[in-house]
Design an enzyme around this catalytic site. Structure first.
Site, mmCIF file in Angstrom:
data_model
loop_
_atom_site.group_PDB
_atom_site.id
_atom_site.type_symbol
_atom_site.label_atom_id
_atom_site.label_comp_id
_atom_site.label_asym_id
_atom_site.label_seq_id
_atom_site.Cartn_x
_atom_site.Cartn_y
_atom_site.Cartn_z
ATOM 1 C CE LYS A 45 45.565 15.620 -19.684
ATOM 2 N NZ LYS A 45 44.837 16.867 -19.347
ATOM 3 C CE LYS A 47 43.833 17.058 -24.380
ATOM 4 N NZ LYS A 47 43.224 18.124 -23.543
HETATM 5 N N1 C2G Z 1 36.415 23.092 -21.632
HETATM 6 C C1 C2G Z 1 35.162 23.674 -21.833
HETATM 7 N N2 C2G Z 1 34.774 23.977 -23.079
HETATM 8 C C2 C2G Z 1 35.579 23.738 -24.142
HETATM 9 C C3 C2G Z 1 36.844 23.162 -23.950
HETATM 10 C C4 C2G Z 1 37.255 22.848 -22.665
HETATM 11 O O1 C2G Z 1 34.412 23.900 -20.872
HETATM 12 N N3 C2G Z 1 35.137 24.055 -25.382
HETATM 13 C C5 C2G Z 1 36.814 22.754 -20.261
HETATM 14 C C6 C2G Z 1 37.070 21.267 -20.074
HETATM 15 O O2 C2G Z 1 35.841 20.579 -19.834
HETATM 16 C C7 C2G Z 1 37.988 21.265 -18.857
HETATM 17 C C8 C2G Z 1 38.792 22.564 -19.037
HETATM 18 O O3 C2G Z 1 38.044 23.393 -19.950
HETATM 19 O O4 C2G Z 1 37.218 21.344 -17.667
HETATM 20 C C9 C2G Z 1 40.172 22.317 -19.604
HETATM 21 O O5 C2G Z 1 40.015 21.632 -20.836
HETATM 22 P P1 C2G Z 1 41.236 20.725 -21.350
HETATM 23 O O6 C2G Z 1 42.478 21.506 -21.325
HETATM 24 O O7 C2G Z 1 40.812 20.010 -22.597
HETATM 25 O O8 C2G Z 1 41.315 19.659 -20.149
HETATM 26 P P2 C2G Z 1 41.406 18.078 -20.253
HETATM 27 O O9 C2G Z 1 42.419 17.690 -21.253
HETATM 28 O O10 C2G Z 1 40.035 17.579 -20.356
HETATM 29 O O11 C2G Z 1 42.076 17.732 -18.821
HETATM 30 O O12 C2G Z 1 42.544 15.340 -14.794
HETATM 31 C C10 C2G Z 1 41.642 16.032 -15.642
HETATM 32 C C11 C2G Z 1 42.287 16.399 -16.944
HETATM 33 O O13 C2G Z 1 43.553 16.994 -16.736
HETATM 34 C C12 C2G Z 1 41.372 17.339 -17.721
#
Ligand code: C2G
Length: 132
Positions: A45, A47
């Protein structure tokens, strides 16, 4: 017991993450969070997390909605996870809309929830940098 799973990085934990976890938990009785490892975040990712996996895991385990935290080490593990943990419902934010529909073939309900639009880890970092 209805079992739910969700996946994510959850770095710089904020209320958007908590809202997602709270809503995910409402789909069952037991919520598993597959937490992206530092390696998975960087390799898959691009990240770079502020908090290490262990610190992010500790934070998630302190949340009342979270029952169990496992590592997310690959994109492919979801298919096996839903069987290994007897998952009824997969939940994730709608920024992933449609990406995990294949899990329906594994007998798992797939739910995409609206993200909390105004908050993100990236936005937090940007605003902190502006204030320096
Ligand atoms: N999320 C949310 N609102 C935000 C930020 C994040 O609802 N303002 C949700 C995302 O949609 C996700 C969860 O919180 O369902 C975790 O967000 P992230 O840590 O950014 O996850 P991500 O990097 O999208 O990883 O295999 C799937 C991935 O690992 C998802």
């Amino acid at each position: 017991m209805r079992r739910v799973i969700t996946y994510g990085t959850f770095d710089l934990l904020h209320y958007g993450h908590i809202s997602l976890l709270q809503r995910a938990k409402s789909y069952g009785d037991y919520l598993i969070v597959a937490l992206s490892t530092d390696e998975f975040n960087w390799n898959e990712k691009q990240k770079k997390c502020y908090f290490s996996y262990e610190r992010r895991k500790m934070l998630l385990e302190a949340i009342r909605y979270v029952d169990f935290v496992i590592p997310e080490e690959s994109w492919e593990q979801k298919r096996t996870d839903v069987h290994e943990y007897h998952i009824d419902t997969f939940v994730i934010g709608d920024d992933w809309q449609g990406k995990f529909d294949f899990l329906k073939k594994e007998g798992c309900e797939v739910v995409y929830l609206p993200r909390t639009p105004e908050i993100s880890t990236t936005k937090i970092k940007q605003e902190l940098n502006r204030k320096v």
